[in-house]
Design a protein around this motif. Structure first.
Motif, PDB file in Angstrom:
ATOM      1  N   UNK A 109       0.838  -1.206   0.000  1.00 42.40           N
ATOM      2  CA  UNK A 109       0.000   0.000   0.000  1.00 42.40           C
ATOM      3  C   UNK A 109       0.867   1.248   0.000  1.00 42.40           C
ATOM      4  N   UNK A 110       0.548   2.183  -0.849  1.00 44.61           N
ATOM      5  CA  UNK A 110       1.328   3.408  -0.934  1.00 44.61           C
ATOM      6  C   UNK A 110       2.530   3.297  -1.849  1.00 44.61           C
ATOM      7  N   UNK A 245       5.502  14.790  -2.653  1.00 42.45           N
ATOM      8  CA  UNK A 245       4.059  15.083  -2.735  1.00 42.45           C
ATOM      9  C   UNK A 245       3.753  16.573  -2.739  1.00 42.45           C
ATOM     10  N   UNK A 303       6.610   9.342   3.775  1.00 38.93           N
ATOM     11  CA  UNK A 303       7.324   8.179   4.323  1.00 38.93           C
ATOM     12  C   UNK A 303       7.259   7.021   3.338  1.00 38.93           C
ATOM     13  N   UNK A 307       7.415  -0.961   5.126  1.00 35.87           N
ATOM     14  CA  UNK A 307       7.464  -0.972   6.591  1.00 35.87           C
ATOM     15  C   UNK A 307       7.197  -2.373   7.109  1.00 35.87           C
ATOM     16  N   UNK A 311       0.179  -4.574   6.708  1.00 32.25           N
ATOM     17  CA  UNK A 311      -0.854  -3.714   6.117  1.00 32.25           C
ATOM     18  C   UNK A 311      -1.790  -4.574   5.272  1.00 32.25           C
ATOM     19  N   UNK A 312      -3.046  -4.144   5.237  1.00 31.06           N
ATOM     20  CA  UNK A 312      -4.019  -4.847   4.401  1.00 31.06           C
ATOM     21  C   UNK A 312      -3.794  -4.487   2.927  1.00 31.06           C
ATOM     22  N   UNK A 313      -3.879  -5.468   2.079  1.00 26.78           N
ATOM     23  CA  UNK A 313      -3.668  -5.202   0.650  1.00 26.78           C
ATOM     24  C   UNK A 313      -4.406  -6.250  -0.180  1.00 26.78           C
ATOM     25  N   UNK A 314      -4.142  -6.270  -1.466  1.00 24.67           N
ATOM     26  CA  UNK A 314      -4.701  -7.291  -2.354  1.00 24.67           C
ATOM     27  C   UNK A 314      -3.549  -7.887  -3.156  1.00 24.67           C
ATOM     28  N   UNK A 320      -7.758 -10.627  -1.181  1.00 24.54           N
ATOM     29  CA  UNK A 320      -7.320  -9.862  -0.018  1.00 24.54           C
ATOM     30  C   UNK A 320      -6.088 -10.529   0.597  1.00 24.54           C
TER      31      UNK A 320
ATOM     32  N   UNK B 261       2.952   3.909   8.363  1.00 18.57           N
ATOM     33  CA  UNK B 261       1.689   3.250   8.712  1.00 18.57           C
ATOM     34  C   UNK B 261       0.505   4.174   8.417  1.00 18.57           C
ATOM     35  N   UNK B 263       0.388   6.745   6.457  1.00 15.40           N
ATOM     36  CA  UNK B 263       0.305   7.253   5.083  1.00 15.40           C
ATOM     37  C   UNK B 263      -0.152   6.190   4.093  1.00 15.40           C
ATOM     38  N   UNK B 264      -0.080   4.909   4.517  1.00 17.12           N
ATOM     39  CA  UNK B 264      -0.427   3.828   3.588  1.00 17.12           C
ATOM     40  C   UNK B 264      -1.921   3.847   3.274  1.00 17.12           C
ATOM     41  N   UNK B 265      -2.252   3.786   2.002  1.00 14.60           N
ATOM     42  CA  UNK B 265      -3.650   3.646   1.600  1.00 14.60           C
ATOM     43  C   UNK B 265      -3.913   2.152   1.426  1.00 14.60           C
ATOM     44  N   UNK B 266      -4.422   1.529   2.482  1.00 18.84           N
ATOM     45  CA  UNK B 266      -4.609   0.083   2.438  1.00 18.84           C
ATOM     46  C   UNK B 266      -5.662  -0.298   1.398  1.00 18.84           C
ATOM     47  N   UNK B 267      -5.612  -1.556   0.972  1.00 23.11           N
ATOM     48  CA  UNK B 267      -6.485  -2.013  -0.106  1.00 23.11           C
ATOM     49  C   UNK B 267      -7.258  -3.261   0.301  1.00 23.11           C
ATOM     50  N   UNK B 268      -8.459  -3.349  -0.221  1.00 17.49           N
ATOM     51  CA  UNK B 268      -9.289  -4.545  -0.117  1.00 17.49           C
ATOM     52  C   UNK B 268      -9.953  -4.767  -1.477  1.00 17.49           C
ATOM     53  N   UNK B 269     -10.332  -6.015  -1.757  1.00 18.69           N
ATOM     54  CA  UNK B 269     -11.058  -6.260  -2.996  1.00 18.69           C
ATOM     55  C   UNK B 269     -12.505  -5.800  -2.832  1.00 18.69           C
ATOM     56  N   UNK B 275     -10.017  -3.389  -6.830  1.00 18.54           N
ATOM     57  CA  UNK B 275      -9.569  -3.065  -5.480  1.00 18.54           C
ATOM     58  C   UNK B 275     -10.217  -1.781  -4.980  1.00 18.54           C
ATOM     59  N   UNK B 278      -8.687   2.142   1.125  1.00 16.91           N
ATOM     60  CA  UNK B 278      -9.341   2.521   2.370  1.00 16.91           C
ATOM     61  C   UNK B 278      -9.008   3.955   2.778  1.00 16.91           C
ATOM     62  N   UNK B 281      -4.431   9.104   0.902  1.00 17.55           N
ATOM     63  CA  UNK B 281      -3.321  10.006   1.197  1.00 17.55           C
ATOM     64  C   UNK B 281      -2.521  10.337  -0.055  1.00 17.55           C
ATOM     65  N   UNK B 282      -2.479   9.378  -0.977  1.00 15.54           N
ATOM     66  CA  UNK B 282      -1.639   9.536  -2.165  1.00 15.54           C
ATOM     67  C   UNK B 282      -2.235  10.514  -3.160  1.00 15.54           C
ATOM     68  N   UNK B 283      -3.496  10.893  -2.964  1.00 16.00           N
ATOM     69  CA  UNK B 283      -4.122  11.777  -3.937  1.00 16.00           C
ATOM     70  C   UNK B 283      -4.287  11.123  -5.298  1.00 16.00           C
TER      71      UNK B 283
END
Lengths: 370, 370, 370, 370
Positions: A109-110, A245, A303, A307, A311-314, A320, B261, B263-269, B275, B278, B281-283
């Motif tokens: 993520x990110x 950014x 940042x 890390x 973190x949750x991701x796909x 998931x 932590x 800043x991460x844009x976490x992902x789910x399906x 995807x 969640x 932050x990344x715009x």
């Protein structure tokens, strides 16, 4: 700007992946007769090189640069540019691709992982491939040569904020920048940053930063209306650095809260027949053109997304997942972004120096009043 | 980017001075078969047009646009692009050049006057000549056509800060943006801005602003490493707008204070097989490539340098002087910068839409997982 | 085109001098997912490689190519492009710089020596430095990858004139091209050329040539008005090859003597619903856009200026002198220009293939009648 | 070069269709301080203007040019460039679109009609739309300004072949070029051309031509390796002119038959300390860089496809058809191509003049020996 090149007359093209055989670049349009030593380029690379303190990634890359074309050797190792493309190569040495098995399937993520995959349908996941900050070594090498094109210009980068720790500008000391591992001009802030970043590093976390780059001795007249503005090209150049950014010139976002009276950089005639500005809210650029004041830029680095906290991701298969990034990474990529920012400013200024000379016929300078 | 053009495949060239006969532009590379009405372009221009409230300059320019090439007319006034250059012209009407006698000799502090003179050795001082914000009308016209190239994309600009007054994001209401003369999404803030700006205006002062432009429906995959990054091109495009001193993507400068932590844009399906992020932050941009999330940009506009309070300056003959600017000016140029920012975002996205299609062979879209 | 790059979307940058450490190139903008083998590139280089018969320079360069970036390796040595820059390197091996002592001081008449010196104030004289035909190896490597971007296109170059010996087009046999050392499609003419060139070679002289390159299977719609015309870009690409002094499309200069009736390529509907052209005077390009007919180009190569007969010249110190060039040279550089011409045509077509796709949104093809 | 612009630093963008409201152009990058009169531009346009003799199309276009930006007016109608874009407009007046009803459905063999339709899916058929030679008026206007950027350079075009009639170079008289309606330097050939073209015209036919453009006083050092070669850019510029099918530099295709001895332009030191060339086979360009000799270019123009003899063709609906073109057309478009060729050469030289100055830092000139 198109894909992997930037600049119009001083044109830099870069190539290479983090874990491929090599990275490198080509400078096209460098004036003939520019003299430099290989050490100038190597020295610049060494400032950016990873593994120099506990605060940067422990990847061990010698970053040894080899120049392939565009120069003749004079006595004493002095290289002189011939006007033809200067190509240079940095072989990759310390690639532990096995570290990256986990992220070949799941997206950080990110991170650019997902974006590359969705755009191109495939990606070189090892170390981030092309999206790795390793590419910035090439910028630094190009910047070292760009700096030689600019007579009388001094470019200094400094880290002015790390995470929640900002410097106190009253403590600014240029000499301090080279003394701590953060390129921080405030010795006291640097001490606090060391503690702070140790905590970040040990927890496997990461943190952002703000870098300021100031170019002094920039002649007036660089830049051109409307889409060739010096600040527009600086913004593009700095925003193109990994993880950046935000970009500011002079007062930047703070100028929104100012009135016209407070923002005006009033002028008086100096003793040498040139105008003197009584302030520099503009950051040395008006109407996209340098005024002769120091050019002041600032950029924010987020940042890193690599890390240790899950973190949750796909996955690329659409499932998931959770991800932890175990590779060797920088707890604050903003530190090594300092020489990169300097290099980008140098390249943009060199490009506009040549562009001005082409259109106007004389080097940018101060025949004022005319 | 070179001088007065921007974009690689959707390429916009502009020309014209504030007090010359006309301003205009040429769009080169527009796809064939794009349908629009003259009213689409005129309507966009009308949003930016001066003299619509007491809060903008009282110069009365109808800004009537005339299309000179590149389209065929179908029934009902529908124009269809042919793939050849679309040129358009806006004649200047309300030029009171006599207002500018004073500034022909002295430089307005904080204005491009001095920079043009020192660069070119001469300048068109009437109304700022080429450096006038009048040029931005052409960007707005181009943006209206760019928007037609982007299927399913909605671009919304809003003024989020004026001087010291910032909006409360909890009050954000898109519908409110069109109801007040500030493009402000917060009705309460807009009321305070009205009072505030009346004070600024009456005292002959000026004030800065922050504008946010959000593009929704942007497909994933726009932008390309390394120097063709979507955010780098957005930064350049927005920084090229008159008086802009800072640009941000997503969290912008605030990201410097975040940890990895946070800043991460976490992902789910998601349920549709795509995807879901969640956070944003990344715009909407990772590694310079759009992710499918809303693209969020922000830029800071400084206060105009044309104010009634006398300022110290120098003349073109090298003498100390004082200057007061009496022409008709905007107390907050940031207001009219809102549609300009939207237009620049539209042009950059249209350009990258075509660039992606050229390199990858399919329109950017979501075949995910592949 | 700018300095050492060409192409807009399929963009090739080259670097390197004849006697420097290496030559190489970077392809930027290659679509992702293009599959090729290293042998494809090496095979193309081998066709151009010097020293393969007594009719080309005896310099022994293995021209071994190494790919540095932009690809992933699949099974069986198949490389797949990732969309990032493909850089490749060819190390220089057989440099006998001592051969060039004489020409470091005096200019070879008809050679770029003088031009480089007067432009840049210095030059890399060893083997012609950057002006050496050695640079064309890089074009050939790039062309091999460009060819993979073009589905269904076949590009064939042939030498149609050597000195005073022209082929008889009635004898044209594509299969013959690979059988003789001249890429000559006329077996009888090839025999005469062998005798003729032996004479030229033994006398230390040199001779010019005409090369024809035909691209079959080019889809209609490539190229764009007005300065992005397919023929304009082909002309530039071919004229940029060392020693080329003329370029033709289709009838070329012969069209000047034709009437409109004789020059018209009449059309009929074919059985497959596509138009059939009854002639191809146009060389497959009308209004700068491909028609679907074979694209026919021709270019003239002058004799190399490196000859054994003494010529009058001047030195870089401004003195009259005589010069004889003793290095290893091609008696007819036109021979090795054949694969170079093919490569340039491939690169231009690949670039326009992507440019069309970007602007129009579909691959160029024949939906006719629409 | 991209689509409708050419040049890198002296950058010309053109727009407009034959039967749209207007045609025009934008020159971006013109140096500041260039002085010219409107009559300079109008005079150049008048040389190209249709309807001046019975040998050119009878369309009556005044071609009155209006300058919209980029200049300030000094005394006596002298315009001085400010360094910002110079835009200019030519309104279309004499459009008889009804003449073109027939060709809206069927394609003229040898014309761009078909190519535009198959590329874009639609086209502006009136008078050829964008593909009309009317666009070349804009080039001529740009060329008139480009010529002012080039100190000491004289550019002269001449028609050296019309159909089967070639000039006798022994009769060449520069003064004769302006005396006959063909820009022919050979008075006797011009007489024969008049008879010949009357016959062509009366039979409703058309014929091709060869034009030679020579630039004298070109300083040495213009042009740059490898893809920014002066001859490569000239080839592209000339090939981009409507109906051009071949381009030559110096000896051109004739060089293929020469030996190295005969093709060498030997050198001696002249009395002024500059080298003198004893011949000019190279056409003033070596290695892509000007040598200081006259730059000699030649291009072939095919006969126009608009003729009265019926030709077989197809319709846009995919049916066989016959077509006759009844509009007003030039029996030899090569005549009016002479000033167009001059203009393109001027634009290319101006661009390279600025490019050299940008990279090398001094105007191209003769500090030789250095």
């Amino acid at each position: 700007m198109s894909f992997n090149s930037f600049g119009l007359l001083f044109r830099v093209t870069t190539f290479g992946e983090s874990h491929g055989p090599a990275i490198g670049g080509v400078i096209d349009g460098c004036p003939p007769g520019i003299r430099f030593k290989l050490e100038d380029v190597q020295g610049a690379l060494d400032r950016r090189r990873p593994g120099q303190s506990r605060f940067t990634t422990q990847r061990r890359e010698p970053d040894e640069v080899r120049i392939l074309s565009g120069t003749l050797e004079e006595a004493d190792g002095v290289l002189v540019s011939t006007g033809t493309p200067i190509a240079f190569l940095i072989e990759n040495v310390d690639q532990r691709s096995k570290d990256y098995a986990a992220i070949s399937e799941s997206y950080r993520p990110g991170h650019a992982d997902y974006a590359y995959d969705v755009k191109y349908g495939l990606r070189d996941h090892r170390g981030g491939g092309r999206s790795s900050a390793r590419e910035t070594a090439v910028r630094v090498a190009a910047g070292a040569i760009a700096a030689k094109v600019l007579p009388g210009v001094t470019i200094t980068g400094a880290l002015v904020q790390m995470g929640e720790i900002a410097i106190d500008r009253n403590n600014w000391d240029d000499a301090e920048i080279g003394r701590n591992p953060f390129f921080c001009p405030d010795a006291k802030a640097a001490e606090r940053m060391a503690d702070y970043l140790d905590g970040i590093r040990k927890s496997g976390s990461s943190v952002g930063a703000v870098i300021e780059v100031v170019a002094e001795g920039v002649p007036p007249g660089l830049g051109a209306p409307i889409y060739g503005k010096l600040d527009a090209d600086l913004a593009s150049a700095l925003m193109s650095i990994n993880a950046v950014k935000g970009v500011e010139i002079g007062e930047g976002f703070a100028s929104a809260a100012l009135t016209g009276e407070n923002n005006a950089d009033e002028m008086r005639m100096g003793n040498d027949g040139r105008p003197v500005f009584l302030a520099n809210h503009a950051g040395g650029i008006l109407g996209g053109i340098s005024t002769g004041q120091p050019v002041v830029t600032r950029f924010a680095v987020k940042p890193t997304s690599s890390i240790l906290t899950p973190r949750r991701t796909v996955t690329r298969h659409g499932e998931d997942a959770e991800i932890v990034t175990k590779g060797r990474h920088d707890p604050c990529v903003g530190i090594r972004a300092v020489p990169v920012g300097e290099a980008m400013v140098a390249c943009v200024l060199a490009d506009h120096f040549l562009r001005h000379r082409g259109q106007v016929g004389t080097p940018p300078a101060w025949p004022f009043p005319r």
